[in-house]
Design a protein around this motif. Structure first.
Motif, PDB file in Angstrom:
ATOM      1  N   THR A  67       5.400  -3.366  -0.695  1.00 51.14           N
ATOM      2  CA  THR A  67       4.562  -3.391  -1.896  1.00 51.14           C
ATOM      3  C   THR A  67       4.504  -2.024  -2.563  1.00 51.14           C
ATOM      4  OG1 THR A  67       3.198  -5.166  -0.961  1.00 51.14           O
ATOM      5  CG2 THR A  67       2.254  -3.900  -2.769  1.00 51.14           C
ATOM      6  N   ILE A 100       1.703   3.710  -8.933  1.00 48.84           N
ATOM      7  CA  ILE A 100       0.312   3.386  -9.209  1.00 48.84           C
ATOM      8  C   ILE A 100      -0.279   2.728  -7.970  1.00 48.84           C
ATOM      9  CG2 ILE A 100      -1.282   2.141 -10.705  1.00 48.84           C
ATOM     10  CD1 ILE A 100       0.243   4.354 -12.110  1.00 48.84           C
ATOM     11  N   GLN A 101      -1.330   3.328  -7.430  1.00 41.99           N
ATOM     12  CA  GLN A 101      -1.947   2.829  -6.214  1.00 41.99           C
ATOM     13  C   GLN A 101      -3.417   2.497  -6.450  1.00 41.99           C
ATOM     14  OE1 GLN A 101      -0.369   2.475  -2.923  1.00 41.99           O
ATOM     15  NE2 GLN A 101       1.285   2.454  -4.415  1.00 41.99           N
ATOM     16  N   ALA A 102      -3.874   1.453  -5.770  1.00 40.73           N
ATOM     17  CA  ALA A 102      -5.287   1.088  -5.850  1.00 40.73           C
ATOM     18  C   ALA A 102      -6.122   2.146  -5.150  1.00 40.73           C
ATOM     19  CB  ALA A 102      -5.511  -0.274  -5.215  1.00 40.73           C
ATOM     20  N   ILE A 103      -7.223   2.571  -5.782  1.00 41.19           N
ATOM     21  CA  ILE A 103      -8.092   3.591  -5.197  1.00 41.19           C
ATOM     22  C   ILE A 103      -9.526   3.101  -5.070  1.00 41.19           C
ATOM     23  CG2 ILE A 103      -6.688   5.517  -6.003  1.00 41.19           C
ATOM     24  CD1 ILE A 103      -8.669   5.852  -8.314  1.00 41.19           C
ATOM     25  N   GLY A 104      -9.755   1.867  -5.391  1.00 44.68           N
ATOM     26  CA  GLY A 104     -11.092   1.301  -5.301  1.00 44.68           C
ATOM     27  C   GLY A 104     -11.101  -0.088  -5.905  1.00 44.68           C
ATOM     28  N   PHE A 105     -12.279  -0.651  -6.021  1.00 41.83           N
ATOM     29  CA  PHE A 105     -12.400  -1.995  -6.563  1.00 41.83           C
ATOM     30  C   PHE A 105     -12.023  -1.988  -8.042  1.00 41.83           C
ATOM     31  CE2 PHE A 105     -15.001  -5.437  -8.451  1.00 41.83           C
ATOM     32  CZ  PHE A 105     -14.402  -6.504  -7.790  1.00 41.83           C
ATOM     33  N   ARG A 106     -10.952  -2.706  -8.377  1.00 35.80           N
ATOM     34  CA  ARG A 106     -10.455  -2.808  -9.750  1.00 35.80           C
ATOM     35  C   ARG A 106     -10.167  -1.448 -10.373  1.00 35.80           C
ATOM     36  NH1 ARG A 106     -14.106  -7.649 -12.569  1.00 35.80           N
ATOM     37  NH2 ARG A 106     -13.507  -9.314 -11.112  1.00 35.80           N
ATOM     38  N   SER A 107      -9.672  -0.539  -9.528  1.00 33.99           N
ATOM     39  CA  SER A 107      -9.360   0.797 -10.016  1.00 33.99           C
ATOM     40  C   SER A 107      -8.052   1.261  -9.406  1.00 33.99           C
ATOM     41  CB  SER A 107     -10.482   1.775  -9.652  1.00 33.99           C
ATOM     42  OG  SER A 107     -10.181   3.067 -10.123  1.00 33.99           O
ATOM     43  N   SER A 108      -7.245   1.955 -10.178  1.00 33.43           N
ATOM     44  CA  SER A 108      -5.968   2.453  -9.686  1.00 33.43           C
ATOM     45  C   SER A 108      -5.655   3.781 -10.352  1.00 33.43           C
ATOM     46  CB  SER A 108      -4.845   1.445  -9.960  1.00 33.43           C
ATOM     47  OG  SER A 108      -4.750   1.180 -11.357  1.00 33.43           O
ATOM     48  N   ARG A 111      -0.177   8.203  -8.179  1.00 35.51           N
ATOM     49  CA  ARG A 111      -0.099   8.985  -6.952  1.00 35.51           C
ATOM     50  C   ARG A 111       1.357   9.339  -6.655  1.00 35.51           C
ATOM     51  NH1 ARG A 111      -4.764   9.492  -7.651  1.00 35.51           N
ATOM     52  NH2 ARG A 111      -6.516   8.928  -6.297  1.00 35.51           N
ATOM     53  N   GLN A 134      -0.699  10.348   0.050  1.00 38.41           N
ATOM     54  CA  GLN A 134      -0.826  10.039  -1.373  1.00 38.41           C
ATOM     55  C   GLN A 134      -1.487  11.225  -2.069  1.00 38.41           C
ATOM     56  OE1 GLN A 134      -2.108   6.015  -2.418  1.00 38.41           O
ATOM     57  NE2 GLN A 134      -2.159   5.509  -0.246  1.00 38.41           N
TER      58      GLN A 134
END
Length: 218
Positions: A67, A100-108, A111, A134
């Motif tokens: 992924t 582009i990596q997820a860093i929280g709920f509905r946030s990216s 990196r 990252q």
């Protein structure tokens, strides 16, 4: 009754006592045999469960890598220079790219990602650990990154191998290194082997890079 008025011992009473002992011994033997079979099956089931869990852990690490790598962006790495702009760097045991990596709920966020094999001394595991770093990027400027602590993906790794496919200009061969300027490989394949409790677990991953110029055959 005997001539002197004393009762003769009954043979049947002695016989029943002997039968009771024999039946009891037989029951103990049957129960012992059943317990041995049950314990053997329980140990086998525990080994199967442990093996399944370990293989699932290896497979989960591979799915995560697939992924992450599939989202590689054609942006310069921080180690790039104006004369040598590199979007993607990799050898058989290390891979670096922007994504582009997820860093929280509905946030990216963007990196710079590095995945490599390093020495692992934690948890008493044998071998190395496959870890990911990252680093936050400020925009897409080269030379601007922030150090980040490595996060262990899986421990006890005895071998890891990355290979890269160049789909440009009709090239269809896999390479152990990727150093092309301003280019992403069409695909990446990799193998991870992990040793735990005297057993080895291996799994193979394959991913096409969505933003590569040419789609790659598997």
């Amino acid at each position: 009754m005997c001539p002197h008025g004393r009762a003769k011992p009954s043979a049947s009473v002695e016989g029943f006592a002997l039968i009771d002992v024999l039946v009891g011994l037989a029951l103990v033997g049957v129960i012992s045999s059943l317990m041995i079979v049950f314990l053997g099956q329980a140990r086998t089931m525990m080994r199967i469960e442990k093996t399944t869990q370990m293989q699932m852990e290896v497979d989960a690490a591979l799915r995560f890598l697939e992924t992450a790598i599939s989202g590689a962006e054609p942006l310069p790495l921080s180690k790039s220079s104006p004369e040598n702009v590199v979007y993607f760097s990799g050898d058989s045991a290390r891979i670096e790219f922007n994504g582009i990596q997820a860093i929280g709920f509905r946030s990216s966020a963007l990196r710079e990602i590095a995945i490599s094999l390093g020495t692992d001394g934690s948890d008493g595991q044998v071998g190395n650990a496959l870890a990911i770093v990252q680093k936050p990027r400020r925009g897409s400027e080269t030379g601007k990154s922030v150090d980040s602590e490595p996060v262990r993906l899986i421990a006890g790794v005895t071998a890891v191998k990355f290979e890269y496919l160049d789909g440009s200009a009709g090239a269809k061969s896999w390479s152990a290194n990727w150093t092309a300027q301003r280019g992403l490989p069409s695909a990446v394949r990799f193998t991870i082997s992990v040793a735990r409790d005297g057993a080895t677990y291996s799994s193979q991953g394959f991913v096409r890079l969505a933003l590569a110029n040419t789609p790659a055959p598997r």
